[in-house]
Design a protein around this motif. Structure first.
Motif, PDB file in Angstrom:
ATOM      1  N   GLY A  20      -7.910  22.680  -2.418  1.00  0.00           N
ATOM      2  CA  GLY A  20      -8.017  24.061  -1.994  1.00  0.00           C
ATOM      3  C   GLY A  20      -7.389  24.205  -0.625  1.00  0.00           C
ATOM      4  N   LYS A  21      -8.139  24.726   0.339  1.00  0.00           N
ATOM      5  CA  LYS A  21      -7.611  24.887   1.692  1.00  0.00           C
ATOM      6  C   LYS A  21      -7.716  23.605   2.509  1.00  0.00           C
ATOM      7  CE  LYS A  21     -11.944  26.476   3.784  1.00  0.00           C
ATOM      8  NZ  LYS A  21     -12.636  27.554   4.517  1.00  0.00           N
ATOM      9  N   ASP A  22      -8.415  22.602   1.977  1.00  0.00           N
ATOM     10  CA  ASP A  22      -8.605  21.344   2.691  1.00  0.00           C
ATOM     11  C   ASP A  22      -7.562  20.310   2.285  1.00  0.00           C
ATOM     12  OD1 ASP A  22     -11.017  22.151   4.038  1.00  0.00           O
ATOM     13  OD2 ASP A  22     -12.055  21.941   2.122  1.00  0.00           O
ATOM     14  N   LEU A  23      -7.390  19.298   3.140  1.00  0.00           N
ATOM     15  CA  LEU A  23      -6.524  18.173   2.833  1.00  0.00           C
ATOM     16  C   LEU A  23      -7.330  16.886   2.893  1.00  0.00           C
ATOM     17  CD1 LEU A  23      -3.377  19.145   4.947  1.00  0.00           C
ATOM     18  CD2 LEU A  23      -3.465  18.990   2.456  1.00  0.00           C
ATOM     19  N   LEU A  24      -7.123  16.015   1.915  1.00  0.00           N
ATOM     20  CA  LEU A  24      -7.712  14.685   1.910  1.00  0.00           C
ATOM     21  C   LEU A  24      -6.596  13.664   1.961  1.00  0.00           C
ATOM     22  CD1 LEU A  24     -10.470  15.099  -0.851  1.00  0.00           C
ATOM     23  CD2 LEU A  24     -10.862  14.800   1.602  1.00  0.00           C
ATOM     24  N   LEU A  25      -6.952  12.421   2.219  1.00  0.00           N
ATOM     25  CA  LEU A  25      -5.981  11.344   2.269  1.00  0.00           C
ATOM     26  C   LEU A  25      -6.546  10.153   1.524  1.00  0.00           C
ATOM     27  CD1 LEU A  25      -3.203  10.625   3.615  1.00  0.00           C
ATOM     28  CD2 LEU A  25      -4.518   9.582   5.461  1.00  0.00           C
ATOM     29  N   ALA A  26      -5.741   9.554   0.671  1.00  0.00           N
ATOM     30  CA  ALA A  26      -6.158   8.365  -0.069  1.00  0.00           C
ATOM     31  C   ALA A  26      -5.194   7.228   0.233  1.00  0.00           C
ATOM     32  CB  ALA A  26      -6.185   8.636  -1.576  1.00  0.00           C
ATOM     33  N   ARG A  27      -5.749   6.033   0.446  1.00  0.00           N
ATOM     34  CA  ARG A  27      -4.918   4.841   0.621  1.00  0.00           C
ATOM     35  C   ARG A  27      -5.131   3.950  -0.596  1.00  0.00           C
ATOM     36  NH1 ARG A  27      -5.329  -0.231   3.152  1.00  0.00           N
ATOM     37  NH2 ARG A  27      -7.447   0.196   3.882  1.00  0.00           N
ATOM     38  N   ILE A  28      -4.093   3.840  -1.408  1.00  0.00           N
ATOM     39  CA  ILE A  28      -4.149   3.047  -2.637  1.00  0.00           C
ATOM     40  C   ILE A  28      -2.932   2.119  -2.665  1.00  0.00           C
ATOM     41  CG2 ILE A  28      -5.424   4.837  -3.876  1.00  0.00           C
ATOM     42  CD1 ILE A  28      -2.838   5.717  -5.191  1.00  0.00           C
ATOM     43  N   THR A  29      -2.796   1.344  -3.723  1.00  0.00           N
ATOM     44  CA  THR A  29      -1.636   0.455  -3.820  1.00  0.00           C
ATOM     45  C   THR A  29      -0.437   1.198  -4.394  1.00  0.00           C
ATOM     46  OG1 THR A  29      -2.211  -0.323  -6.032  1.00  0.00           O
ATOM     47  CG2 THR A  29      -3.149  -1.539  -4.158  1.00  0.00           C
TER      48      THR A  29
ATOM     49  N   GLY B 201       0.793  -1.221   0.000  1.00  0.00           N
ATOM     50  CA  GLY B 201       0.000   0.000   0.000  1.00  0.00           C
ATOM     51  C   GLY B 201       0.823   1.267   0.000  1.00  0.00           C
ATOM     52  N   ALA B 202       0.135   2.364  -0.251  1.00  0.00           N
ATOM     53  CA  ALA B 202       0.735   3.694  -0.199  1.00  0.00           C
ATOM     54  C   ALA B 202      -0.335   4.675   0.260  1.00  0.00           C
ATOM     55  CB  ALA B 202       1.281   4.114  -1.561  1.00  0.00           C
ATOM     56  N   ALA B 203       0.086   5.719   0.949  1.00  0.00           N
ATOM     57  CA  ALA B 203      -0.824   6.773   1.389  1.00  0.00           C
ATOM     58  C   ALA B 203      -0.480   8.048   0.636  1.00  0.00           C
ATOM     59  CB  ALA B 203      -0.702   6.991   2.890  1.00  0.00           C
ATOM     60  N   VAL B 204      -1.510   8.698   0.117  1.00  0.00           N
ATOM     61  CA  VAL B 204      -1.318   9.900  -0.684  1.00  0.00           C
ATOM     62  C   VAL B 204      -2.113  11.046  -0.064  1.00  0.00           C
ATOM     63  CG1 VAL B 204      -1.513  10.943  -2.974  1.00  0.00           C
ATOM     64  CG2 VAL B 204      -1.102   8.473  -2.754  1.00  0.00           C
ATOM     65  N   SER B 205      -1.416  12.112   0.326  1.00  0.00           N
ATOM     66  CA  SER B 205      -2.067  13.305   0.824  1.00  0.00           C
ATOM     67  C   SER B 205      -2.424  14.191  -0.359  1.00  0.00           C
ATOM     68  CB  SER B 205      -1.143  14.057   1.784  1.00  0.00           C
ATOM     69  OG  SER B 205      -1.744  15.245   2.243  1.00  0.00           O
ATOM     70  N   LEU B 206      -3.647  14.737  -0.337  1.00  0.00           N
ATOM     71  CA  LEU B 206      -4.168  15.496  -1.465  1.00  0.00           C
ATOM     72  C   LEU B 206      -4.625  16.867  -0.999  1.00  0.00           C
ATOM     73  CD1 LEU B 206      -6.413  12.551  -2.648  1.00  0.00           C
ATOM     74  CD2 LEU B 206      -4.299  13.256  -3.795  1.00  0.00           C
ATOM     75  N   ARG B 207      -4.232  17.906  -1.715  1.00  0.00           N
ATOM     76  CA  ARG B 207      -4.684  19.248  -1.363  1.00  0.00           C
ATOM     77  C   ARG B 207      -5.899  19.595  -2.205  1.00  0.00           C
ATOM     78  NH1 ARG B 207      -2.884  22.789   1.921  1.00  0.00           N
ATOM     79  NH2 ARG B 207      -0.965  21.619   2.296  1.00  0.00           N
TER      80      ARG B 207
END
Length: 360
Positions: free
Chosen positions: A320-329, A312-318
């Motif tokens: 706008g002013k918010d941050l999201l997080l995705a867990r993908i392979t 797996g890998a974790a990807v932080s996403l911007r």
């Protein structure tokens, strides 16, 4: 008011060495069992004297190499995992017991204010044996508030409650956080859902040390925090505004880069809510996806990428002013060619954000 903690303490087979600050709002100390959470809060309360270090509250020394202020003189409210109410006293008298420890001429909430804040009016004549677990904790919280503390310490206050009772009491804690009292709170928990809904600041403990600390939105969206939070519990915290409630039962919410559609959120139009979006529920696409059942497609920019120990890998996403997080392979990261600064789209199913992940 600022709490500053820098302590070292040796227990049987366990070394604690932590440094952090807690300011206004709720500071949550999160960690797995045995990470040192209760030891830290007991040291702050004065129930344990650390081997070395310093604890100050708004500049006043509570403990250092030459000073140890006893618990009774620290003016701190403490709510334990078990309510510890007096069984022979009514709710009214249990609450009133807290006033005995309020400093003379100290400012703080009045009895009626606390009863109203915590919804205790109908319980005042009952004894603890006639209360549910959530009701007992509300009474314990009220008793602590009526001691007019400088700061409130809460050690796993919802751990003994089942999920329905936990959901009953969380709104009261949100009211306390956002209300006029402005009382700083140190909140110890090993439940990510509680921390995500309540905390302004998050301190992550691992094996007696601070692994990460900072504003809740930054820490929760940090790919490096995923192993500490758990791969199934990790997820970003974002703030949204209720735009309207549709006839089909969906609620439209506004965030910085667009709209989210979620099943009936119980809040008035214009209200601000806090959402936890689990990393495992976020998919990524290089192009605007077409023909999907998922209603939420948001433009984002890759902020950070971190490989896990496995596939797996974790990807932080911007966003706008918010941050999201995705867990993908990791394979998906390679096949999509993801790099920091790259624009893409985050896809989130409307039904993936559970009601328990929505707070005020």
């Amino acid at each position: 008011m600022t709490l500053e903690v820098a302590i070292v303490h040796q227990l049987a087979g366990f070394s604690l060495n932590v440094t952090f600050q807690a300011k206004a709002g709720i500071t949550a100390i999160f960690g797995r069992s045995g990470s040192g959470k209760t030891t830290v809060i007991n040291a702050i309360a004065g129930l344990l004297r650390p081997d070395a270090g310093r604890i100050t509250l708004d500049g006043d020394i509570l403990v250092d190499s030459t000073t140890f202020v006893p618990p009774s003189a620290r003016n701190l409210g403490y709510v334990f995992q078990d309510a510890r109410l007096f069984p022979h006293l009514t709710v009214h008298d249990n609450l009133n017991f807290g006033t005995r420890y309020a400093p003379v001429n100290a400012s703080g909430p009045k009895f009626d204010d606390v009863v109203d804040l915590l919804g205790l009016e109908a319980l005042l004549d009952r004894r603890p044996a006639k209360l549910s677990g959530g009701e007992k904790q509300r009474v314990a919280l009220g008793r602590a508030l009526l001691s007019k503390p400088r700061m409130l310490l809460m050690d796993e206050p919802l751990a003994s409650l089942d999920d329905p009772r936990k959901q009953d009491i969380l709104p009261y804690l949100e009211r306390l956080r956002d209300g006029p009292l402005q009382l700083p709170i140190l909140y110890v928990s090993h439940a990510v859902d509680e921390v995500a809904r309540l905390a302004d600041t998050l301190v992550l403990l691992r094996d007696g040390s601070v692994a990460r600390a900072g504003p809740i939105r930054e820490v929760m969206s940090d790919p490096a925090a995923v192993p500490l939070l758990g791969v199934r519990e990790a997820g970003a915290v974002i703030e949204a505004t209720i735009m309207h409630h549709a006839a089909d039962g969906l609620t439209c919410l506004r965030i910085d880069v667009g709209e989210l559609h979620l099943p009936g959120v119980e809040a008035d139009v214009g209200a601000k809510v806090r959402l936890r979006v689990l990393a495992q529920d976020v998919m990524l696409s290089l192009n605007t996806p077409q023909g999907l059942s998922a209603l939420n497609v948001l433009p984002v920019v890759v902020d950070r990428i971190q490989r896990g120990d496995g596939p797996g890998a974790a990807v932080s996403l911007r966003a706008g002013k918010d941050l999201l997080l995705a867990r993908i392979t990791a394979r998906a990261v390679a096949e999509l060619g993801l790099v920091i600064g790259m624009p893409c789209f985050a896809v989130i199913k409307a039904t993936s954000v559970a009601p328990v992940s929505i707070g005020r």
